[in-house]
Design an enzyme around this catalytic site. Sequence first.
Site, PDB file in Angstrom:
ATOM      1  N   LEU A  73      -7.837 -80.989 -11.918  1.00 41.83           N
ATOM      2  CA  LEU A  73      -8.830 -79.918 -11.980  1.00 41.83           C
ATOM      3  C   LEU A  73      -8.058 -78.603 -11.997  1.00 41.83           C
ATOM      4  O   LEU A  73      -7.016 -78.480 -11.347  1.00 41.83           O
ATOM      5  CB  LEU A  73      -9.758 -79.941 -10.754  1.00 41.83           C
ATOM      6  CG  LEU A  73     -10.729 -81.111 -10.624  1.00 41.83           C
ATOM      7  CD1 LEU A  73     -11.509 -80.990  -9.313  1.00 41.83           C
ATOM      8  CD2 LEU A  73     -11.686 -81.186 -11.804  1.00 41.83           C
ATOM      9  N   ASP A  74      -8.568 -77.617 -12.728  1.00 38.99           N
ATOM     10  CA  ASP A  74      -7.952 -76.301 -12.717  1.00 38.99           C
ATOM     11  C   ASP A  74      -7.888 -75.769 -11.289  1.00 38.99           C
ATOM     12  O   ASP A  74      -8.710 -76.135 -10.438  1.00 38.99           O
ATOM     13  CB  ASP A  74      -8.761 -75.313 -13.552  1.00 38.99           C
ATOM     14  CG  ASP A  74      -8.740 -75.649 -15.037  1.00 38.99           C
ATOM     15  OD1 ASP A  74      -7.872 -76.432 -15.456  1.00 38.99           O
ATOM     16  OD2 ASP A  74      -9.598 -75.106 -15.760  1.00 38.99           O
ATOM     17  N   ARG A  75      -6.929 -74.892 -11.037  1.00 40.86           N
ATOM     18  CA  ARG A  75      -6.792 -74.299  -9.699  1.00 40.86           C
ATOM     19  C   ARG A  75      -8.117 -73.712  -9.205  1.00 40.86           C
ATOM     20  O   ARG A  75      -8.515 -73.886  -8.049  1.00 40.86           O
ATOM     21  CB  ARG A  75      -5.730 -73.196  -9.716  1.00 40.86           C
ATOM     22  CG  ARG A  75      -5.476 -72.564  -8.345  1.00 40.86           C
ATOM     23  CD  ARG A  75      -4.857 -71.177  -8.478  1.00 40.86           C
ATOM     24  NE  ARG A  75      -3.511 -71.214  -8.984  1.00 40.86           N
ATOM     25  CZ  ARG A  75      -2.422 -71.171  -8.209  1.00 40.86           C
ATOM     26  NH1 ARG A  75      -2.546 -71.093  -6.889  1.00 40.86           N
ATOM     27  NH2 ARG A  75      -1.217 -71.190  -8.755  1.00 40.86           N
TER      28      ARG A  75
END
Length: 250
Positions: A73-75
Amino acid sequence: MMQRTSRQTSRFLARGLSILYEDRDILVVDKPSGLLTMGTEREKARTAYFSLTEYVRKGAAKSRNRIFIVHRLDRETSGVLVFAKTAEAKDCLQRRWDETKKRYLAVVHGPCEKRAETITTYLAENGAHGVYSTVDPKKGKWAQTAYTVLKETKDFALLDVELLTGRKHQIRVHLADWGHPVVGDKRYGRAYTTHRRLALHARSLSFRHPVSGEALTFEAKAPSCFTELVGSFEHMLVQQITVTDPGARR
């Protein structure tokens, strides 16, 4: 069987990171916004991967216990994230990843003209690691995102999003292309936004257990900032997550 997280072992977890499920083969967590899934050249310790490795080793540096990254997942994106505890489980989950049902919640700048749509483009990456849509299949990878509008306010719309393919920054790029960028997205949306975080949340994952084959669904409650943007909506989600057999999408 699920293993409960004791106070002693939870001290190894990064702030805001919580365990939804754990057995001998998989570890499913709710990742907070702001935490990387895995390390980069600049940041190696403040990640979900590092934190969970410490957790399974219980602080014993010589322990051979480890976890394996299945997806990312993106930050800035919060929500359900699954790791494997064996190489065999990792390989099995990744082989079946196209069968995994991935649902997100997104608050976008609205209102929206279409109540539901499937966005399809090819996604490519430039030299600055930014992702963009293209019509040229030789330049990008086929990507498809389906959404349904759950609720609208004067300025925003709450979307139920199904990720039909899993490309980097896919949801953010597709919704920005559509004219309704995700609230708080300073890269693909509105640079002047004052919202403190990206309003994108991985609400559920449905997949078959890599060993038992059991159909599983894991959910993570949306962060409070979503309610601050669009008001109460939890009652609208009851009928949204009904999947018991992710393989039925095949």
